[in-house]
Design a protein around this motif. Structure first.
Motif, mmCIF file in Angstrom:
data_model
loop_
_atom_site.group_PDB
_atom_site.id
_atom_site.type_symbol
_atom_site.label_atom_id
_atom_site.label_comp_id
_atom_site.label_asym_id
_atom_site.label_seq_id
_atom_site.Cartn_x
_atom_site.Cartn_y
_atom_site.Cartn_z
ATOM 1 N N MET A 186 -2.685 85.766 71.175
ATOM 2 C CA MET A 186 -3.950 85.418 71.806
ATOM 3 C C MET A 186 -4.028 83.898 72.024
ATOM 4 O O MET A 186 -4.514 83.453 73.052
ATOM 5 C CB MET A 186 -5.107 85.903 70.949
ATOM 6 C CG MET A 186 -6.473 85.567 71.513
ATOM 7 S SD MET A 186 -6.961 86.417 73.005
ATOM 8 C CE MET A 186 -7.560 87.937 72.360
ATOM 9 N N MET A 187 -3.558 83.123 71.037
ATOM 10 C CA MET A 187 -3.629 81.671 71.152
ATOM 11 C C MET A 187 -2.816 81.179 72.353
ATOM 12 O O MET A 187 -3.210 80.216 73.020
ATOM 13 C CB MET A 187 -3.119 81.023 69.860
ATOM 14 C CG MET A 187 -3.348 79.544 69.842
ATOM 15 S SD MET A 187 -5.092 79.162 69.952
ATOM 16 C CE MET A 187 -5.335 78.383 68.417
ATOM 17 N N PHE A 188 -1.707 81.831 72.652
ATOM 18 C CA PHE A 188 -0.883 81.453 73.802
ATOM 19 C C PHE A 188 -1.686 81.511 75.100
ATOM 20 O O PHE A 188 -1.524 80.658 75.976
ATOM 21 C CB PHE A 188 0.346 82.371 73.900
ATOM 22 C CG PHE A 188 1.092 82.196 75.196
ATOM 23 C CD1 PHE A 188 1.928 81.108 75.382
ATOM 24 C CD2 PHE A 188 0.923 83.093 76.233
ATOM 25 C CE1 PHE A 188 2.600 80.922 76.579
ATOM 26 C CE2 PHE A 188 1.584 82.922 77.435
ATOM 27 C CZ PHE A 188 2.431 81.831 77.599
ATOM 28 N N ILE A 205 -3.912 78.436 75.310
ATOM 29 C CA ILE A 205 -3.083 77.251 75.544
ATOM 30 C C ILE A 205 -2.564 77.235 76.978
ATOM 31 O O ILE A 205 -2.551 76.187 77.633
ATOM 32 C CB ILE A 205 -1.918 77.188 74.531
ATOM 33 C CG1 ILE A 205 -2.481 76.926 73.127
ATOM 34 C CG2 ILE A 205 -0.904 76.116 74.914
ATOM 35 C CD1 ILE A 205 -1.461 77.067 72.011
ATOM 36 N N SER A 206 -2.196 78.393 77.497
ATOM 37 C CA SER A 206 -1.659 78.434 78.861
ATOM 38 C C SER A 206 -2.721 78.092 79.904
ATOM 39 O O SER A 206 -2.447 77.343 80.840
ATOM 40 C CB SER A 206 -1.011 79.788 79.158
ATOM 41 O OG SER A 206 -1.959 80.814 79.194
ATOM 42 N N PRO A 210 -9.128 81.735 87.713
ATOM 43 C CA PRO A 210 -8.643 83.089 88.031
ATOM 44 C C PRO A 210 -7.556 83.568 87.065
ATOM 45 O O PRO A 210 -7.481 84.758 86.737
ATOM 46 C CB PRO A 210 -8.089 82.948 89.451
ATOM 47 C CG PRO A 210 -8.832 81.802 90.032
ATOM 48 C CD PRO A 210 -9.058 80.855 88.878
ATOM 49 N N TYR A 211 -6.751 82.643 86.591
ATOM 50 C CA TYR A 211 -5.719 82.961 85.599
ATOM 51 C C TYR A 211 -6.381 83.479 84.320
ATOM 52 O O TYR A 211 -5.922 84.459 83.714
ATOM 53 C CB TYR A 211 -4.909 81.690 85.349
ATOM 54 C CG TYR A 211 -3.602 81.850 84.632
ATOM 55 C CD1 TYR A 211 -2.684 82.818 84.982
ATOM 56 C CD2 TYR A 211 -3.258 80.965 83.609
ATOM 57 C CE1 TYR A 211 -1.476 82.930 84.338
ATOM 58 C CE2 TYR A 211 -2.057 81.060 82.962
ATOM 59 C CZ TYR A 211 -1.169 82.043 83.319
ATOM 60 O OH TYR A 211 0.030 82.138 82.670
ATOM 61 N N ALA A 212 -7.479 82.856 83.902
ATOM 62 C CA ALA A 212 -8.219 83.314 82.725
ATOM 63 C C ALA A 212 -8.810 84.703 82.961
ATOM 64 O O ALA A 212 -8.856 85.539 82.054
ATOM 65 C CB ALA A 212 -9.325 82.314 82.372
ATOM 66 N N ILE A 233 -11.760 70.791 79.770
ATOM 67 C CA ILE A 233 -11.151 69.691 79.008
ATOM 68 C C ILE A 233 -9.766 69.368 79.563
ATOM 69 O O ILE A 233 -9.421 68.202 79.769
ATOM 70 C CB ILE A 233 -11.089 70.036 77.506
ATOM 71 C CG1 ILE A 233 -12.504 70.052 76.914
ATOM 72 C CG2 ILE A 233 -10.214 69.028 76.751
ATOM 73 C CD1 ILE A 233 -12.581 70.617 75.515
ATOM 74 N N GLY A 234 -8.980 70.408 79.825
ATOM 75 C CA GLY A 234 -7.644 70.196 80.372
ATOM 76 C C GLY A 234 -7.664 69.538 81.733
ATOM 77 O O GLY A 234 -6.814 68.713 82.061
#
Length: 164
Positions: free
Chosen positions: A1-3, A6-7, A24-26, A47-48
Motif C-alpha cells: 500500500m505504501m508503494f 510513494i508512486s 488520475p493515477y491515484a 506536496i510532490g
C-alpha cells in the motif's frame, strides 16, 4: 500500500505530468483497492508538485543564462530565455497589476504546457518576488487539483476506464 502513495507522490514531481497525471493515477489505485485513501493521495500529490518550486525559482534562470553560450546547448537555452522573457513581458503587459492572478490561472487551468514547473519558471523570468510566486503557484495547484479531481469523479474517469 505504501508503494502506491510513494508512486503518486513521485509522479506529481515529473515535469509536464505533475498533478494532472498523478490524480488520475491515484484514481486507478482507488478503483483497484477501495482502501486506498484519496485524500491522503491528494495531499501527497500537492506536496510532490510543490517540492521542486524553490529549486526552479532560484536556479532555472541561472542555469539557462549559464548555458546560453555553450556550444551544444547554447541555442536551445537562448531560445528558452528569449521565449520566456517575451512571453513574460506580454503576460505582464496584459495582466498589469493582476500578475498574481494571471500566474494562478496559468498554473490552475489544466492544459498541456501549464503547471507548477512552467509557472514557477515564468515567475522567475518575470522577476516576481518569491512569496507571491509561491502563493500563486500553490493556488494554481489547488485549482488544478479540484478541476482534475472533479473531472475524474464526474466521468472522465469512466471515459478513460477509471472509476472512483
Amino acid at each position: 500500500m505504501m508503494f502506491k502513495y510513494i508512486s503518486v507522490f513521485f509522479v506529481s514531481m515529473v515535469p509536464l505530468v505533475e498533478l494532472r497525471g498523478a490524480i488520475p493515477y491515484a484514481y486507478v489505485y482507488k478503483a483497484a483497492d477501495p482502501n486506498f485513501n484519496l485524500l491522503l493521495a491528494y495531499v501527497l500529490i500537492a506536496i510532490g508538485n510543490m517540492l521542486p518550486m524553490p529549486i526552479i525559482y532560484f536556479f532555472a534562470r541561472k542555469v539557462l543564462e549559464w548555458g546560453k553560450d555553450k556550444p551544444v546547448i547554447g541555442g536551445f537555452f537562448t531560445f528558452c530565455l528569449e521565449k520566456g522573457e517575451k512571453g513574460g513581458q506580454k503576460l505582464q503587459e496584459k495582466a498589469g497589476r493582476g500578475l498574481f492572478l494571471a500566474l494562478l490561472l496559468f498554473v490552475g487551468i489544466p492544459v498541456p504546457g501549464t503547471g507548477a514547473w512552467t509557472g514557477t519558471l515564468a515567475a522567475s523570468i518575470l522577476d516576481m518576488d518569491f512569496k507571491s510566486s509561491v502563493l500563486a503557484v500553490i493556488g494554481g495547484i489547488a485549482l488544478a487539483g479540484c478541476i482534475i479531481g472533479l473531472l475524474c469523479t464526474l466521468g472522465l474517469g469512466a471515459f478513460i476506464g477509471v472509476t472512483a
